[in-house]
Design a protein around this motif. Structure first.
Motif, PDB file in Angstrom:
ATOM      1  N   ASP A  26       0.736  -1.399  -0.151  1.00  0.00           N
ATOM      2  CA  ASP A  26       0.616   0.167   0.424  1.00  0.00           C
ATOM      3  C   ASP A  26       0.750   1.162   0.441  1.00  0.00           C
ATOM      4  OD1 ASP A  26       1.021  -0.392   2.779  1.00  0.00           O
ATOM      5  OD2 ASP A  26      -0.684   0.336   3.390  1.00  0.00           O
ATOM      6  N   ASP A  80      -4.292   4.302   7.536  1.00  0.00           N
ATOM      7  CA  ASP A  80      -4.555   3.836   6.817  1.00  0.00           C
ATOM      8  C   ASP A  80      -4.990   1.819   7.750  1.00  0.00           C
ATOM      9  OD1 ASP A  80      -7.382   1.625   5.894  1.00  0.00           O
ATOM     10  OD2 ASP A  80      -5.744   1.665   4.107  1.00  0.00           O
ATOM     11  N   SER A  82      -7.421   0.101   8.530  1.00  0.00           N
ATOM     12  CA  SER A  82      -9.307  -0.908   7.855  1.00  0.00           C
ATOM     13  C   SER A  82      -8.180  -1.891   7.995  1.00  0.00           C
ATOM     14  CB  SER A  82      -9.243  -0.986   6.438  1.00  0.00           C
ATOM     15  OG  SER A  82      -8.036  -0.415   5.295  1.00  0.00           O
ATOM     16  N   TRP A  83      -6.784  -2.502   7.719  1.00  0.00           N
ATOM     17  CA  TRP A  83      -6.592  -3.926   7.614  1.00  0.00           C
ATOM     18  C   TRP A  83      -6.122  -4.176   9.534  1.00  0.00           C
ATOM     19  CZ3 TRP A  83      -2.470  -4.507  11.017  1.00  0.00           C
ATOM     20  CH2 TRP A  83      -1.379  -3.784  11.739  1.00  0.00           C
ATOM     21  N   ASP A  85      -8.387  -5.584  13.691  1.00  0.00           N
ATOM     22  CA  ASP A  85     -10.412  -6.003  14.081  1.00  0.00           C
ATOM     23  C   ASP A  85      -9.645  -4.866  14.262  1.00  0.00           C
ATOM     24  OD1 ASP A  85      -8.950  -6.864  17.104  1.00  0.00           O
ATOM     25  OD2 ASP A  85      -7.295  -7.769  15.548  1.00  0.00           O
ATOM     26  N   ARG A  89      -7.315  -1.870  16.946  1.00  0.00           N
ATOM     27  CA  ARG A  89      -7.804  -0.677  15.977  1.00  0.00           C
ATOM     28  C   ARG A  89      -7.359  -0.084  16.840  1.00  0.00           C
ATOM     29  NH1 ARG A  89      -9.313  -1.170  11.218  1.00  0.00           N
ATOM     30  NH2 ARG A  89     -12.130  -1.410  12.054  1.00  0.00           N
TER      31      ARG A  89
END
Length: 102
Positions: A26, A80, A82-83, A85, A89
């Motif tokens: 990414d 980011d 989003s990866w 859980d 997070r």
């Protein structure tokens, strides 16, 4: 007469290393990578997704360095997560918020 000299090889010079900075799929910074310097015999052959430019340091919580391959430079962007859980997070964001508190 006794010969006290020993047959030793000359001291080997320490290997010179080049530090590269790598990015992931990414484009976010994932760490440093050191590899042997070819001592100017050939151009430096960088491993994939590696640059010799250090990423920006001291970023604020919630920001990350990412490599812009078009510009050939690091940029700062919103992190980011989003990866991760939801529970992990939430723990990370709570820890970051606690670091900011005086």
């Amino acid at each position: 007469m006794t010969d006290t000299t020993t047959n030793t090889a000359p001291a080997k010079e320490p290997e010179q290393l080049v530090t590269g900075y790598q990015w992931g799929a990414d484009f976010s910074y994932i760490g440093m990578y050191q590899f042997p310097d070819n001592m100017d015999r050939e151009p430096v052959h960088l491993p994939p997704n590696t640059t010799l430019q250090a990423p920006p340091a001291g970023l604020a919580a919630g920001k990350e360095a990412a490599f812009d391959t078009t510009a050939g430079a690091w940029v700062v962007r919103d992190e980011d997560l989003s990866w991760m859980d939801a529970e992990s997070r939430a723990r990370l964001l709570a820890a970051q918020a606690a670091e900011v508190q005086p």
